[in-house]
Design a protein around this motif. Structure first.
Motif, mmCIF file in Angstrom:
data_model
loop_
_atom_site.group_PDB
_atom_site.id
_atom_site.type_symbol
_atom_site.label_atom_id
_atom_site.label_comp_id
_atom_site.label_asym_id
_atom_site.label_seq_id
_atom_site.Cartn_x
_atom_site.Cartn_y
_atom_site.Cartn_z
ATOM 1 N N GLU A 166 0.485 -1.317 -0.128
ATOM 2 C CA GLU A 166 0.082 0.318 -0.206
ATOM 3 C C GLU A 166 0.830 0.954 -0.102
ATOM 4 O O GLU A 166 0.184 2.332 -0.039
ATOM 5 C CB GLU A 166 -0.625 -0.130 1.847
ATOM 6 N N GLY A 167 2.067 1.275 0.399
ATOM 7 C CA GLY A 167 2.942 2.266 0.615
ATOM 8 C C GLY A 167 3.152 3.129 1.179
ATOM 9 O O GLY A 167 3.497 4.382 1.024
ATOM 10 N N ALA A 168 2.112 2.829 2.337
ATOM 11 C CA ALA A 168 1.748 3.616 3.405
ATOM 12 C C ALA A 168 3.141 3.800 4.623
ATOM 13 O O ALA A 168 2.826 4.051 5.573
ATOM 14 C CB ALA A 168 0.616 3.602 3.585
ATOM 15 N N LYS A 358 -4.601 7.732 -3.827
ATOM 16 C CA LYS A 358 -4.781 6.007 -3.754
ATOM 17 C C LYS A 358 -3.583 5.370 -4.383
ATOM 18 O O LYS A 358 -2.363 6.422 -4.691
ATOM 19 C CB LYS A 358 -5.389 5.807 -5.076
ATOM 20 N N PRO A 359 -2.803 3.896 -4.289
ATOM 21 C CA PRO A 359 -1.696 3.711 -3.671
ATOM 22 C C PRO A 359 -0.553 3.530 -5.780
ATOM 23 O O PRO A 359 -1.973 3.860 -6.673
ATOM 24 C CB PRO A 359 -1.828 1.960 -3.341
#
Ligand code: 4AD
Ligand code: MG
Length: 460
Positions: A166-168, A358-359
């Motif tokens: 998710e790259g978060a 968004k991812p």
């Protein structure tokens, strides 16, 4: 003599000479010539009533059996004389396997969910929680059946991973380095000396693995635990939760939305049909509107609405939200609530979100500003599904990753899949706990997980 389950016995058509059950005492009542013991074995909500005649050799002990004790009972299954049950067991032998002293915390009264969380090891012995966890089991089975019937293959995606899907940046680090060792810093021990020779974490999603397999096996899904170190103490976030993630090759966003809608409907149908007693408990004691809500979800077509249309509706609503609505914001649960509970009064699939929220893996739309994302929102829960069509074009994907400052080397294999026979594909993640919350009406995610993990809480 074979051991029986209460669930089976209660469905019996005929009396049975010899039955043997094992379970836990819920209540006991002594009268002149008999003791009446209610026993539950966890196989279903109902107890079975045991009639213990005073002629039993250990009748003295039986008269003192306490709530919570485990017992083994042999006897015959006979039509019940009393009201409220069809069968009971006239015991010929009762053994107390494990007595529970009077301090057993689950006495016959209703306990609060908050209290029961402090005894998570015992709460499955209550009616409500045993029902929750039977439903949880039943839903897992139904999920596998749904996908198998449609030709999907089950993929086991890794739990320990080197990439943040998710790259978060909400990953739990996995390491065997001794963080208490002062020489760690002195010797500049780093990821290269760690177990995998690289930074490793618990996965936040099985999606990237599922994509690789969709591009080989066609339609696949993962169903496993995922982990997020988000420090949010809400009633719908857990640090460890399960996700169902289908991924379909040669499928666009519309097909993806249809699958999500079909899956949700199927699962609700399944529990209504297969678990009527447990479901009635939730309808009677947890949420009086539950049955209406579920029947309504099953029978109504989900709304499909673009993100920008949703923003317009929210702006025009004249509701003063805590988080003001503007194009580009991530919708908050108050906004999701308004759309599903006030405005449309049914599930809503929002699609085509601004790329900024968004991812990286979501497919860029022709407008260059939005991506082919879709979230399914349901009344009472909000977001239950998040998914998208994936970016299958190599160059666009690489640009997007650069734009977002991702370290492409970590994703070399993912990017590589776009080099060899790339194909359009789509998928989504459905939060398993949110699904259970929806079908049971239970409002806190902690109460649908056997041993929940949330910030500051890892007892049990
Ligand atoms: O929207 P999310 O973050 O999407 C993904 O992880 C994608 N990689 C899925 C995919 O396309 N294969 O999460 C998906 C769903 C959410 O809609 C929500 O239901 C649930 O997972 N979820 C959580 N459930 C409980 N606790 C949390 N902390 C959750 N975070 C997400
Ligand atoms: Mg999401």
């Amino acid at each position: 003599m074979n051991r029986s389950k209460i669930h089976r016995l209660l469905q019996s058509k005929n009396p049975l000479e010899q039955v043997l059950i094992n379970g836990w005492v819920r209540t006991r009542r002594n009268s002149k010539d008999f003791s009446f013991i209610e026993v539950n074995d966890g196989s279903c909500l109902k107890n079975i009533q045991i009639i213990a005649p005073s002629s039993l050799p250990n009748y003295g002990d039986i008269q003192r059996i306490t709530t919570g004790s485990s017992v083994s009972i042999a006897g015959s299954l006979v039509p019940s004389q009393g009201k409220g049950q069809s069968w009971e067991i006239v015991a010929t032998q009762i053994s107390v396997i494990g007595p529970a002293p009077e301090t057993f915390p689950l006495q016959k009264k209703r306990h609060s969910d908050e209290f029961l969380r402090t005894i998570a090891h015992l709460r499955p012995r209550t009616n409500k929680y045993s029902a929750v966890f039977r439903i949880r089991s039943e839903l897992s089975y139904a999920i596998h059946t749904f996908f198998r019937d449609r030709g999907f293959r089950y993929i086991h995606s890794p739990i320990i991973t080197g990439s943040d899907c998710e790259g978060a940046g909400e990953m739990f680090r996995v390491t065997t380095l001794d963080i208490h060792n002062p020489s760690l810093r002195e010797k500049k021990l780093n990821a290269e000396q760690d177990f995998f020779g690289k930074e490793a974490s618990l996965t936040v999603s099985g999606q990237l693995s599922a994509e690789m397999f969709a591009l080989a096996l066609g339609d696949v899904y993962t169903f496993g635990p995922t982990f997020r170190a988000e420090n949010s103490n809400t009633r719908r976030h857990a640090a460890e939760f399960w996700m169902i993630e289908p991924e379909m090759a040669f499928c666009d966003l519309a097909g993806n939305m249809n699958l999500g809608e079909e899956l949700l409907r199927y699962l609700i149908h399944h529990v209504l049909r297969e678990c009527p007693e447990d479901m009635a408990l939730f309808g009677n004691f947890v949420d009086k509107t539950l049955m209406d809500t579920l029947h309504h979800i099953v029978s109504s077509e989900f709304v499909r609405l673009s993100y920008s249309e949703a923003v317009e509706i929210l702006k025009k609503s004249k509701v003063s939200f805590e988080y003001p609505v503007n194009y580009g914001i991530d919708l908050q649960s108050e906004h999701e609530k308004f759309l599903t509970e006030t405005h449309f009064k049914k599930p809503v699939i929002l699609h085509d979100y601004p790329k900024t929220i968004k991812p990286f893996y979501m497919r860029l739309n022709a407008d260059q500003q939005t991506v082919a994302a879709m979230d399914i929102l349901v009344p009472g829960i909000g977001e239950i599904v998040g998914g998208s069509q994936r970016e299958e074009r190599l160059e666009v994907l690489e640009n997007r990753m650069d734009e977002m400052g991702l370290f492409k080397e970590n994703y070399w294999w993912y990017i590589d899949s776009r080099r060899y026979g790339s194909a359009p594909h789509s998928g989504f993640g459905m939060g398993f706990e949110r699904l259970i919350m929806m079908v049971t009406g239970i409002s806190n995610i902690r109460d649908v997980i056997p041993f929940p993990r949330t910030p500051g809480n890892i007892d049990f």
